[in-house]
Design a protein around this motif. Structure first.
Motif, PDB file in Angstrom:
ATOM      1  N   THR A  27       0.857  -1.175   0.000  1.00  0.00           N
ATOM      2  CA  THR A  27       0.000   0.000   0.000  1.00  0.00           C
ATOM      3  C   THR A  27       0.895   1.227   0.000  1.00  0.00           C
ATOM      4  O   THR A  27       2.137   1.132  -0.033  1.00  0.00           O
ATOM      5  CB  THR A  27      -0.950  -0.004   1.207  1.00  0.00           C
ATOM      6  N   VAL A  42      -5.401   0.703   3.777  1.00  0.00           N
ATOM      7  CA  VAL A  42      -4.710  -0.453   4.364  1.00  0.00           C
ATOM      8  C   VAL A  42      -5.673  -1.639   4.344  1.00  0.00           C
ATOM      9  O   VAL A  42      -6.889  -1.461   4.495  1.00  0.00           O
ATOM     10  CB  VAL A  42      -4.225  -0.171   5.807  1.00  0.00           C
ATOM     11  N   PRO A  43      -5.126  -2.852   4.118  1.00  0.00           N
ATOM     12  CA  PRO A  43      -3.698  -3.171   4.005  1.00  0.00           C
ATOM     13  C   PRO A  43      -3.154  -3.110   2.587  1.00  0.00           C
ATOM     14  O   PRO A  43      -1.984  -3.354   2.374  1.00  0.00           O
ATOM     15  CB  PRO A  43      -3.658  -4.618   4.519  1.00  0.00           C
ATOM     16  N   ARG A  44      -4.024  -2.797   1.566  1.00  0.00           N
ATOM     17  CA  ARG A  44      -3.587  -2.833   0.181  1.00  0.00           C
ATOM     18  C   ARG A  44      -3.952  -1.539  -0.524  1.00  0.00           C
ATOM     19  O   ARG A  44      -4.777  -0.763  -0.052  1.00  0.00           O
ATOM     20  CB  ARG A  44      -4.249  -4.002  -0.573  1.00  0.00           C
ATOM     21  N   GLY A 118       3.918  -3.759   7.640  1.00  0.00           N
ATOM     22  CA  GLY A 118       2.598  -3.254   8.006  1.00  0.00           C
ATOM     23  C   GLY A 118       2.670  -2.112   8.986  1.00  0.00           C
ATOM     24  O   GLY A 118       1.791  -1.960   9.834  1.00  0.00           O
ATOM     25  N   VAL A 161      -9.284  -4.623   8.271  1.00  0.00           N
ATOM     26  CA  VAL A 161      -8.320  -4.931   9.324  1.00  0.00           C
ATOM     27  C   VAL A 161      -8.536  -3.992  10.505  1.00  0.00           C
ATOM     28  O   VAL A 161      -9.133  -2.924  10.370  1.00  0.00           O
ATOM     29  CB  VAL A 161      -6.868  -4.773   8.810  1.00  0.00           C
ATOM     30  N   VAL A 163      -6.594  -1.632  13.224  1.00  0.00           N
ATOM     31  CA  VAL A 163      -5.326  -0.912  13.227  1.00  0.00           C
ATOM     32  C   VAL A 163      -4.954  -0.548  14.659  1.00  0.00           C
ATOM     33  O   VAL A 163      -5.801  -0.497  15.551  1.00  0.00           O
ATOM     34  CB  VAL A 163      -5.384   0.364  12.362  1.00  0.00           C
ATOM     35  N   GLN A 191      -0.084   0.735  12.660  1.00  0.00           N
ATOM     36  CA  GLN A 191       0.206  -0.650  12.266  1.00  0.00           C
ATOM     37  C   GLN A 191      -1.094  -1.389  11.958  1.00  0.00           C
ATOM     38  O   GLN A 191      -2.110  -1.173  12.606  1.00  0.00           O
ATOM     39  CB  GLN A 191       0.971  -1.373  13.377  1.00  0.00           C
ATOM     40  N   TRP A 192      -1.024  -2.273  10.937  1.00  0.00           N
ATOM     41  CA  TRP A 192      -2.213  -3.024  10.535  1.00  0.00           C
ATOM     42  C   TRP A 192      -1.951  -4.518  10.349  1.00  0.00           C
ATOM     43  O   TRP A 192      -2.882  -5.273  10.120  1.00  0.00           O
ATOM     44  CB  TRP A 192      -2.802  -2.442   9.250  1.00  0.00           C
ATOM     45  N   GLU A 193      -0.716  -4.956  10.435  1.00  0.00           N
ATOM     46  CA  GLU A 193      -0.417  -6.381  10.336  1.00  0.00           C
ATOM     47  C   GLU A 193      -0.419  -6.996  11.735  1.00  0.00           C
ATOM     48  O   GLU A 193       0.226  -6.479  12.645  1.00  0.00           O
ATOM     49  CB  GLU A 193       0.934  -6.615   9.672  1.00  0.00           C
TER      50      GLU A 193
END
Length: 611
Positions: A27, A42-44, A118, A161, A163, A191-193
Motif C-alpha cells: 500500500t 490499508v492493508p492494500r 505493516g 483490518v 489498526v 500498524q495493521w499487520e
C-alpha cells in the motif's frame, strides 16, 4: 533540502502537488507539506481508505501532525529511498517529520516474500524552538478506541483490518498535544499487520533506508535528468505490488481531471496497456526483475477463462464495478467520488495488442509459454483479425457510443505482428505468414481510412467525421509506423498546432470534436507530451526534443513527482497522483534522448525500423 514555501490551501484543501508518496509494496500514502496524510488505504492499494481527507476534508477522516501557526514547509526524500522528510516552520520553532513505511531488515524488493512490516512510521524532531505540535488519527467513518499498554487499538467500520497506534513516549490525552523542545524526538507508528512489533532501534528507519538504497543502486542511468529518472523509478516501484508484480496506475481514486467536474476515476488497479509501457521502461533502466514480475502477472491474468480485461485488480481478477460514494464530496467539491472502475467491462480492442506485446517482451527476457497459454495468445491474435475495424471504447475509455478508433486498430496490428514474430522465433504453432499479411493490411488501411487530406493528419477513428487524438503519437512507440513516415510527421505537426495547451503541454483530444460521453474540459495530459518528445527524436529533431523534455521536467513537484494532468493556466496538478504512466513517459523519453546523445540510431525512425 528545497526552498521554503508558504503553506496554503485552496478551498480548504492542500494542493495535489504539495504531497509526497511513501509505501511498502502493498500500500502507500500521500503526505502533504503541512504534515497531514491526504490518502491512505490499508492493508492494500485497493482497500477502502482508512483516511482520505483529500476527497472530503470533513468526512474523509484525518491522520495529522499539526504544527501550530505553521507558515512554511518543504519536502525531500532521503537520497535513493522512499523515506520522506518534511520540515515545517512556525514563529515558535521548526519541526522535521520523517515518514515512511517500514521494510524488513534485509528484505529484497524483487522477491515474492512481503517486504513490508505493516507499519507506517511518523517521526517528529524539533530542530529549534518549542513549537506546539498536535497529533490526531480519526479514521474515515469513526472508530472504537481501545487503550493498550503503549498506544491504542482502533476498530474501524468498513475496514478489513484492525489498526493500532504505538508511540515512543506516554501521552497525557488523545488526541494529543506534544510538549517537545529543541533536540527532542517522538515517533508514532500506525500498524495493521497482526503481530507487528514496536520499533526499537535508535534509528527506526535505518533498515528501510538500507533496503531502498540497495535496490536503487542497481539502476543504470546514462540519461538526461538522472535525478528525475531515478525518482521516477522509485515512484514506479512504490506503485508495484511486490508480492505478485502487479503495478497500479496511480496511488489514489477520484482526484479530478477538472475541478468541479465529474472526471473522477479510481486508478488503484492494474491496466494491461500500462503494463507494456511500464515493462519496456523498467527494462531499459536496469530493472529486469520488476519487468519479469509484471509480465508474469499479466500473462497469468489473461490466461484465466473468459475474454481478457483491460484492467484487473491486484489479484488478477476483473476490477470491481464502479460505485459512487454518497458520503464524500470530492477534492474541492469535485464529485462524484468513485470506487471501482467500469473500464474493466468495456470493449477495448487494443487489449489484444497490449497482451501480445507483453508476451513478446516476456519472450525477449527468456520467458517461455506453456501450451495452454500460447493457445490463448494465438486466439487473441485471431480475434484481432476481425476486431480491428469494429467500434470500441478506445484507449481513453470513452463513455460515449463506441467508434472504430485508430489506436485500437493499430494495436490489433501489434497483436498480429507480435504473434507472427513469436511463432517464427520460438517455433510455436500458428500461421505467421497470414498474421504478417493481416498486420500489413491494417497498416495500409490506417494510412488510408484514418487519413484526412484536408487537415493533413491521421485522425481519431477510421472513416470520415473524425477528430484529432494525441494517442496517435504512440504509433511509432508500438512499431506501427515510423516517426519519420510522412503521414506520421504530418500528424505530429497537426497535433502540435491543434491540441496545444501551451507550455509544451498537449490535450488528449478536444471533447467538442471527439465526444467522450463525460463532457466538459480537462487538463493537459502529460504522457502525450512525452510521446511527442519521442516522435521528435525519431524524426531527428533531437535538440527540439531535448528542449521540450526539459520543459516537461519543470512541471514535476519539489520531490520529482508527476500527476496525470496539468492545468495549463495555473500549472496545478490534476487527476490521480502520482500517475505511473507520466513517470513511464519521462523515463522512456530520457532513454531515447540518452541514446541520441551517445550517437545511437533513433529507434523510432525509418532507418532503424526492424521490419
Amino acid at each position: 533540502m528545497g526552498d521554503w514555501r508558504p503553506l496554503h490551501q485552496v478551498e480548504g484543501y492542500p494542493p495535489i502537488e504539495e504531497h509526497g508518496l511513501v509505501g511498502d509494496g502493498a500500500t502507500c500514502a500521500l503526505v502533504a507539506r503541512d504534515g497531514s496524510v491526504g490518502f491512505l488505504c490499508v492493508p492494500r492499494f485497493d482497500s477502502p481508505p482508512l483516511v482520505c481527507p483529500l476527497l472530503d476534508r470533513q468526512a474523509g477522516g484525518e491522520f495529522r501532525l499539526v504544527v501550530a501557526a505553521a507558515e512554511e514547509g518543504r519536502q525531500r526524500y532521503l537520497p535513493g529511498t522512499a523515506v520522506l522528510v518534511t520540515e515545517i516552520r512556525s514563529p515558535a520553532g521548526t519541526v522535521r517529520i520523517t515518514d515512511g513505511m517500514l521494510l524488513r531488515a534485509g528484505a529484497v524488493l524483487e522477491e515474492e516474500a512481503p517486504a513490508g512490516t505493516g507499519t507506517f512510521l511518523r517521526m517528529v524532531e524539533v530542530l529549534h524552538g518549542r513549537p506546539e505540535i498536535s497529533l490526531s488519527l480519526e479514521p474515515r467513518g469513526g472508530a472504537t478506541v481501545h487503550p493498550t499498554g503503549d498506544g491504542l487499538r482502533l476498530s474501524c467500520p468498513g475496514q478489513r483490518v484492525e489498526v493500532a497506534l504505538r508511540w515512543s513516549r506516554p501521552l497525557d490525552a488523545w488526541p494529543a498535544v506534544l510538549r517537545l523542545r529543541a533536540g527532542d524526538r517522538f515517533w508514532v507508528a500506525l500498524q495493521w499487520e497482526p503481530g507487528a512489533g514496536a520499533p526499537t532501534a535508535a534509528d527506526p528507519f535505518a533498515d528501510t533506508v538500507r533496503v531502498w538504497r540497495r535496490w536503487s543502486a542497481a539502476l543504470h542511468l546514462e540519461v538526461p535528468r538522472r535525478d528525475l529518472v531515478h525518482r521516477s523509478a522509485i515512484t514506479l516501484k512504490l506503485l508495484d505490488h511486490f508480492a505478485n508484480g502487479a503495478i497500479v496506475a496511480a496511488a489514489t481514486s477520484s482526484l479530478p481531471e477538472r475541478i468541479g467536474g465529474d472526471r473522477n476515476w479510481d486508478y488503484r488497479y492494474a491496466w494491461v496497456r500500462d503494463a507494456a509501457y511500464t515493462v519496456f521502461a523498467l527494462r531499459r533502466i536496469g530493472l529486469p526483475e520488476e519487468a519479469g514480475g509484471f509480465l508474469t502477472w499479466v500473462l497469468e491474468a489473461v490466461d484465466s477463462p473468459g475474454s481478457p480485461h483491460v484492467v484487473y485488480d491486484i489479484d488478477g481478477h476483473a476490477a470491481p464495478r464502479e460505485i459512487v460514494d454518497p458520503l464524500l464530496s470530492g477534492y474541492r467539491h469535485s464529485a462524484p467520488v468513485r470506487w471501482g472502475n467500469d473500464a474493466s467491462y468495456q470493449v477495448q480492442h487494443d487489449v489484444f495488442g497490449e497482451v501480445l506485446d507483453c508476451a513478446f517482451q516476456w519472450a525477449a527476457t527468456g520467458g517461455t509459454f506453456a501450451p495452454g497459454l500460447w493457445g490463448r495468445l494465438r486466439a487473441l491474435a485471431e480475434a484481432s483479425r476481425d476486431a480491428w475495424a469494429r467500434p470500441d471504447h478506445g484507449i481513453w475509455e470513452v463513455r460515449a457510443p463506441p467508434r472504430p478508433f485508430t489506436y485500437s486498430a493499430a494495436m490489433c496490428q501489434v497483436a498480429l505482428d507480435r504473434a507472427a514474430r513469436l511463432s517464427r522465433r520460438l517455433r510455436l504453432p500458428g500461421d505467421p505468414l497470414r498474421w504478417e499479411q493481416d498486420a500489413l493490411t491494417i497498416t495500409r488501411r490506417i494510412l488510408t481510412d484514418a487519413w484526412d487530406p484536408q487537415m493533413c493528419t491521421l485522425t481519431e477513428h477510421l472513416g470520415p467525421g473524425s477528430g484529432l487524438d494525441a494517442s496517435l503519437l504512440a504509433l511509432p512507440l508500438r512499431r506501427v509506423l515510423p516517426a519519420d513516415h510522412p503521414k506520421m510527421a504530418a500528424t505530429c505537426r497537426a497535433i502540435a498546432a491543434r491540441l496545444d495547451a501551451g507550455g509544451g503541454l498537449l490535450y488528449r483530444y478536444l471533447p467538442e470534436e471527439s465526444p467522450d460521453g463525460v463532457g466538459g474540459a480537462e487538463g493537459a495530459f502529460l504522457l502525450c507530451s512525452f510521446w511527442f518528445v519521442d516522435n521528435l527524436v525519431g524524426q531527428g529533431r533531437v535538440e527540439e526534443a531535448a528542449a521540450l523534455f526539459e520543459r516537461l521536467c519543470s512541471y514535476a513537484n519539489e520531490l520529482g513527482l508527476l500527476p496525470e494532468q496539468i492545468d495549463p493556466g495555473t500549472g496545478a496538478f490534476l487527476g490521480n497522483f502520482p500517475q505511473g504512466l507520466s513517470h513511464v513517459g519521462l523515463v522512456s523519453s530520457a532513454v531515447l534522448l540518452g541514446r541520441a546523445a551517445h550517437g545511437l540510431n533513433p529507434e523510432l525512425s525509418t532507418h532503424a525500423w526492424f521490419r
